[in-house]
Design an enzyme around this catalytic site. Structure first.
Site, mmCIF file in Angstrom:
data_model
loop_
_atom_site.group_PDB
_atom_site.id
_atom_site.type_symbol
_atom_site.label_atom_id
_atom_site.label_comp_id
_atom_site.label_asym_id
_atom_site.label_seq_id
_atom_site.Cartn_x
_atom_site.Cartn_y
_atom_site.Cartn_z
ATOM 1 N N CYS A 164 -7.003 0.815 2.085
ATOM 2 C CA CYS A 164 -7.897 0.696 3.340
ATOM 3 C C CYS A 164 -9.267 0.220 2.425
ATOM 4 C CB CYS A 164 -8.144 2.113 3.837
ATOM 5 S SG CYS A 164 -6.790 2.960 4.441
ATOM 6 N N ARG B 118 -8.113 -5.750 2.527
ATOM 7 C CA ARG B 118 -7.388 -4.214 2.252
ATOM 8 C C ARG B 118 -6.654 -3.574 3.217
ATOM 9 N NH1 ARG B 118 -9.496 -2.637 -2.539
ATOM 10 N NH2 ARG B 118 -8.854 -0.648 -2.186
ATOM 11 N N TRP C 194 -5.253 0.403 6.775
ATOM 12 C CA TRP C 194 -3.872 -0.096 6.680
ATOM 13 C C TRP C 194 -3.181 1.602 6.765
ATOM 14 C CZ3 TRP C 194 -0.038 0.860 2.737
ATOM 15 C CH2 TRP C 194 1.084 0.145 3.048
ATOM 16 N N ASN D 227 -9.881 6.077 1.332
ATOM 17 C CA ASN D 227 -8.863 5.137 0.881
ATOM 18 C C ASN D 227 -7.994 5.967 -0.114
ATOM 19 O OD1 ASN D 227 -7.235 2.870 0.108
ATOM 20 N ND2 ASN D 227 -8.842 2.594 -1.638
ATOM 21 N N GLY D 228 -6.653 5.985 0.051
ATOM 22 C CA GLY D 228 -5.654 6.605 -1.120
ATOM 23 C C GLY D 228 -4.634 7.440 -0.225
ATOM 24 N N GLU E 211 10.005 -16.532 -4.927
ATOM 25 C CA GLU E 211 8.540 -16.489 -4.448
ATOM 26 C C GLU E 211 8.479 -17.451 -3.258
ATOM 27 O OE1 GLU E 211 5.644 -15.117 -4.861
ATOM 28 O OE2 GLU E 211 4.356 -16.236 -3.959
ATOM 29 N N LYS F 145 7.098 -16.009 0.600
ATOM 30 C CA LYS F 145 6.086 -16.446 1.463
ATOM 31 C C LYS F 145 6.724 -16.460 2.744
ATOM 32 C CE LYS F 145 3.744 -15.718 -0.876
ATOM 33 N NZ LYS F 145 3.251 -15.451 -1.964
ATOM 34 N N GLU G 279 6.821 -13.135 4.282
ATOM 35 C CA GLU G 279 5.592 -12.355 4.639
ATOM 36 C C GLU G 279 4.655 -13.301 6.095
ATOM 37 O OE1 GLU G 279 3.031 -11.123 1.497
ATOM 38 O OE2 GLU G 279 3.515 -13.323 0.570
ATOM 39 N N HIS H 121 29.760 -16.825 -5.409
ATOM 40 C CA HIS H 121 30.132 -15.383 -6.015
ATOM 41 C C HIS H 121 29.892 -14.462 -5.021
ATOM 42 C CE1 HIS H 121 30.924 -16.923 -9.869
ATOM 43 N NE2 HIS H 121 29.763 -17.345 -10.067
ATOM 44 N N LYS I 105 -3.661 -6.674 1.582
ATOM 45 C CA LYS I 105 -3.564 -7.787 0.078
ATOM 46 C C LYS I 105 -3.460 -6.958 -0.994
ATOM 47 C CE LYS I 105 -5.008 -11.711 -1.904
ATOM 48 N NZ LYS I 105 -3.844 -12.400 -1.927
#
Ligand code: AGP
Length: 588
Positions: free
Chosen positions: A2, A27, A74, A100-101, A465, A469, A472, A488, A583
Site C-alpha cells: 500500500c 503500490r 492493495w 503498509n505491511g 518474460e 507480460k 499480467e 515431452h 508494482k
C-alpha cells in the site's frame, strides 16, 4: 504494497496528500483514503477506486487542515470495500492511522482488545494498530509512549503513520519503507520519495525500529525502546520524480519506447563500483542469483550469460523459494539480488538469509535509495528512471544490460554490450517501429485463451518474460517454454485454437526451433514467429533486425511487450493498472 503518506506543516495537507498518493499509486490502487485534523477534530474520507476518481467524487483536496495522512490500498486482509479502506481509527476518533505491511499477530491482539471492550469495524489486520494507539493514547495522552508501546506489541512487517488529535504526526518502520521529507515549511512521511519529491529532495530514510515524531516545528527520532536515534538527511536525485506520461496513452507504452535510451544509459556505470562488484563476484566460491517475477527472468538470463562469457557457475533461484534452497550458502558464497524497486519482500528475505549465513550480497536495483541497495555489500544502479507501469518493461532490459556489462568486465569472451552498443540502439529503434505490425498481429489473436511462447537457449528467459507480460497485461493464460520440451508432454494441449509465438532468430538455435514450430503447425496451432529469417511454417512473422546472437534478447522482448500491450487494449484492459496487482510487492 500500500502507499502511506503524512504531512504536517504550514500548507493545506489534503492537496499535497492526494498529489503524493497519485505518484505512488503503483503500490496499490484498490481504494483511497485521507484524514486531516481541523480544529482538534479528525475528519476522514475514503472510497473504492483509483486516486483521481475517489478524489473527484469525495472532493478530497478540499478537506481542511494542515496536518493529515493518506493511503492507497492493495488488499491483503479483507475485501476491497470502503470500510476496509484506510485510514483506520479505534472506537473514538482521537487518533487515526494508515498502514503498509502485514500484522501477523493481529488475531491475538484483536481478541485482547475486544475483551477490553473495543469494537472493530473492518476485516483488516491494520485496524488493530488504531485500537492499540487509542488504548495507549487514552492512558496518558503521550504520543511518544503510545507509539513505542504499540510498536512493541506488533509482530510482522509494518510502516504506519498516525495523526493524534493534539496535532502530532508520527511514523514507525519495521521491514517496510518509510521516508521523511523535509521542506522549508513542513514535513512529509511517506512510503516512497515519489510521495514528496516534487516539493523537496531533502530526505531521511528511516531504519527498522525507528519512530519519527513531528509536532509544530520539531522533529524527533527515537527507536522502539525510546532511545534517541540520529539519522542524517540525504539529497535524493530529482530525476526519480519524473513520472509524467508525456504524449503517450499509457505509462506502459511510454516505458517500452524509453528503451531506445535506457539500455545505453544502464551501461554508463561508475568504473570503481563495477570493479568492486566484479571483484566480490569473482571472489565467491558459489554464486547464487535471485529475483522475483521479471527480475527472476533477468536472473535466469544472467545465468546463461555469466557462465558463457565469464565462466562463472551460477545458480538462479526465484526469491520466494530461496529460503528453501539456501543450504549450500556460506561465508564464501555470493548472492546477486536483482530488483527494480529494491523493496520486494521475497528478495529482501533472501538477502537476509544470505547475510545470516555470512555470504556477500551484491545487488542490481533501479531505486538506489531502496532497502535492497542499502542492505548490499555492493550495488549497481540500473538507471532506467522511474517505472510507473505495473508491468516491468524498461527495467528488464536495463537489468540485463547491467548484467551483460558485468559479464564483459569479468570475462575474456565478450557479449558485445559495449562494443556493439550503437548497433544495438539502432536495432532497438527499428524494433520499436514494428508497433503497427505487432498491433495487427495482436488483433488477429486477441481472443486466444492460451498462448505458448517457445524458444531455446538465451531466448528461453525471454519466452518466460513475454508470457508474464501477456498474463499480467492481457489476462490471457500464457506459458513460456523451452521449444524442445513441447514434445515431452505439453504438445497434448495443442489444437486448432492454440496460439504459439516462437522466438526464432537466425542464430545457432534457428533450425531446431523451426522444426519444433512445424510440429505445432501440423497439429493446427496458429504460429507467430519473432524472427530475423521468416520461414513458410509461420502464419505471421514479426521481423526483428539481425544482430549479434548474444544481444538478441534485447530486441526479442520488445515485440512481446508490445504484443501484451495491444492484447490488453483489444481486450479493454488498462495496461497501466492490471487487476489484483501492485508494482511493489512488499508482502511475503
Ligand atoms: C513484472 O511485470 C511484475 N510486475 C513483477 O513480476 C515484478 O517484476 C516483481 O514483483 C519483482 O519486482 P522488483 O523487480 O521490484 O523486485
Amino acid at each position: 504494497m500500500c502507499s502511506i503518506i503524512g504531512y504536517l506543516g504550514n500548507s493545506s495537507a489534503a492537496p499535497l496528500l492526494v498529489d503524493g498518493l497519485g505518484r505512488m499509486e503503483y503500490r496499490g490502487y484498490d481504494s483511497v483514503g485521507i484524514a486531516t485534523l481541523n480544529d482538534g477534530k479528525l475528519l476522514i474520507k475514503k472510497g473504492v477506486g483509483k486516486v483521481a476518481q475517489v478524489s473527484a467524487t469525495l472532493n478530497l483536496k478540499e478537506m481542511i487542515g494542515e496536518v493529515g495522512i493518506g493511503h492507497t490500498r492493495w488488499a491483503t486482509h479483507g475485501a476491497v470495500t470502503v470500510t476496509n479502506a484506510h485510514p483506520h481509527f479505534g472506537c473514538k476518533v482521537g487518533v487515526v492511522v494508515v498502514h503498509n505491511g502485514i500484522i501477523e499477530n493481529y488475531h491475538v491482539l484483536k481478541e485482547e482488545l475486544v475483551k477490553q471492550g473495543h469494537v472493530f469495524k473492518s476485516e483488516t489486520d491494520s485496524e488493530v494498530i488504531a485500537h492499540l494507539l487509542e488504548h495507549y493514547w487514552s492512558l496518558k495522552n503521550d504520543a511518544k509512549e503510545a507509539m513505542i508501546n504499540t510498536c512493541n506489541r506488533l509482530i510482522g512487517s509494518f510502516a504506519f503513520v498516525a495523526v493524534f488529535d493534539d496535532s502530532t504526526l508520527c511514523g514507525a518502520r519495521y521491514d517496510e519503507p518509510l521516508i521523511v521529507g523535509i521542506t522549508n515549511d513542513g514535513y512529509f512521511v511517506s512510503s516512497d520519495v515519489l510521495g514528496f519529491l516534487k516539493y523537496t529532495d531533502n530526505a531521511i530514510f528511516l531504519d527498522n525500529r525507528d519512530i519519527v515524531m513531528l509536532k509544530g516545528n520539531t522533529l524527533s527520532l527515537f527507536d522502539f525502546d525510546g532511545r534517541d536515534v540520529v539519522r542524517i538527511p540525504t539529497k535524493v536525485a530529482k530525476e526519480l520524480g519524473d513520472t509524467d506520461k508525456g504524449l503517450y496513452a499509457h505509462y506502459t507504452l511510454k516505458e517500452i519506447h524509453e528503451q531506445k535510451n535506457t539500455i545505453n544509459k544502464s551501461i554508463q556505470q561508475n568504473k570503481e563500483s563495477v570493479e568492486k562488484f566484479c571483484n566480490l563476484l569473482k571472489g565467491g566460491k558459489d554464486v547464487f542469483i535471485t529475483g522475483s517475477g521479471t527480475s527472476y527472468h533477468s536472473a535466469l538470463l544472467a545465468k546463461y550469460i555469466l557462465s558463457r562469457y565469464s565462466k562463472l557457475r551460477v545458480e538462479a533461484i526465484m526469491s520466494s523459494e530461496f529460503q528453501y534452497s539456501s543450504e549450500l550458502l556460506d561465508k564464501n558464497s555470493v548472492l546477486i539480488a536483482i530488483s527494480q524497486s529494491g523493496e520486494t519482500a521475497d528478495v529482501l528475505q533472501s538477502v537476509k538469509k544470505a547475510k545470516e549465513k555470512g555470504a556477500t550480497v551484491l545487488s542490481i536495483v533501479n531505486v538506489s535509495t531502496s532497502s535492497l541497495a542499502r542492505l548490499s555489500d555492493c550495488s549497481l544502479e540500473v538507471k532506467c528512471g522511474p517505472e510507473v507501469g505495473v508491468a516491468a518493461t524498461k527495467s528488464f532490459t536495463s537489468q540485463i544490460a547491467v548484467l551483460y556489462y558485468v559479464a564483459d568486465t569479468i570475462g575474456s569472451n565478450f557479449t558485445g554490450i559495449t562494443t556493439d552498443m550503437a548497433e544495438l540502439s539502432t536495432a532497438v529503434e527499428e524494433t520499436l517501429r514494428l508497433e503497427t505490425r505487432i498491433a495487427e498481429v495482436a488483433k488477429e489473436v486477441k481472443n486466444a485463451k492460451d498462448i505458448y511462447i517457445l524458444g531455446r537457449s538465451i531466448h528461453l528467459p525471454i519466452c518466460l518474460e513475454g508470457a508474464l507480460k501477456i498474463k499480467e497485461l492481457a489476462y490471457i493464460h500464457a506459458e513460456g517454454m523451452a521449444a524442445g520440451e513441447m514434445k515431452h508432454g505439453p504438445l497434448a494441449l495443442i489444437d486448432k485454437n492454440s496460439v504459439v509465438v516462437v522466438l526464432n532468430p537466425n542464430d545457432s538455435t534457428y533450425t531446431d526451433t523451426v522444426s519444433n514450430a512445424s510440429v505445432l503447425k501440423s497439429r493446427g496451432a496458429k504460429v507467430i514467429s519473432i524472427t530475423s529469417k521468416c520461414d513458410p511454417t509461420y502464419d505471421y512473422c514479426i521481423a526483428i533486425p539481425s544482430i549479434r546472437e548474444s544481444l538478441l534478447p534485447f530486441v526479442e522482448i520488445i515485440p512481446l511487450q508490445l504484443l501484451a500491450y495491444f492484447l490488453a487494449l483489444y481486450n479493454n484492459i488498462d495496461p497501466d493498472y492490471p487487476r489484483n496487482l501492485a508494482k511493489s510487492v512488499t508482502v511475503k
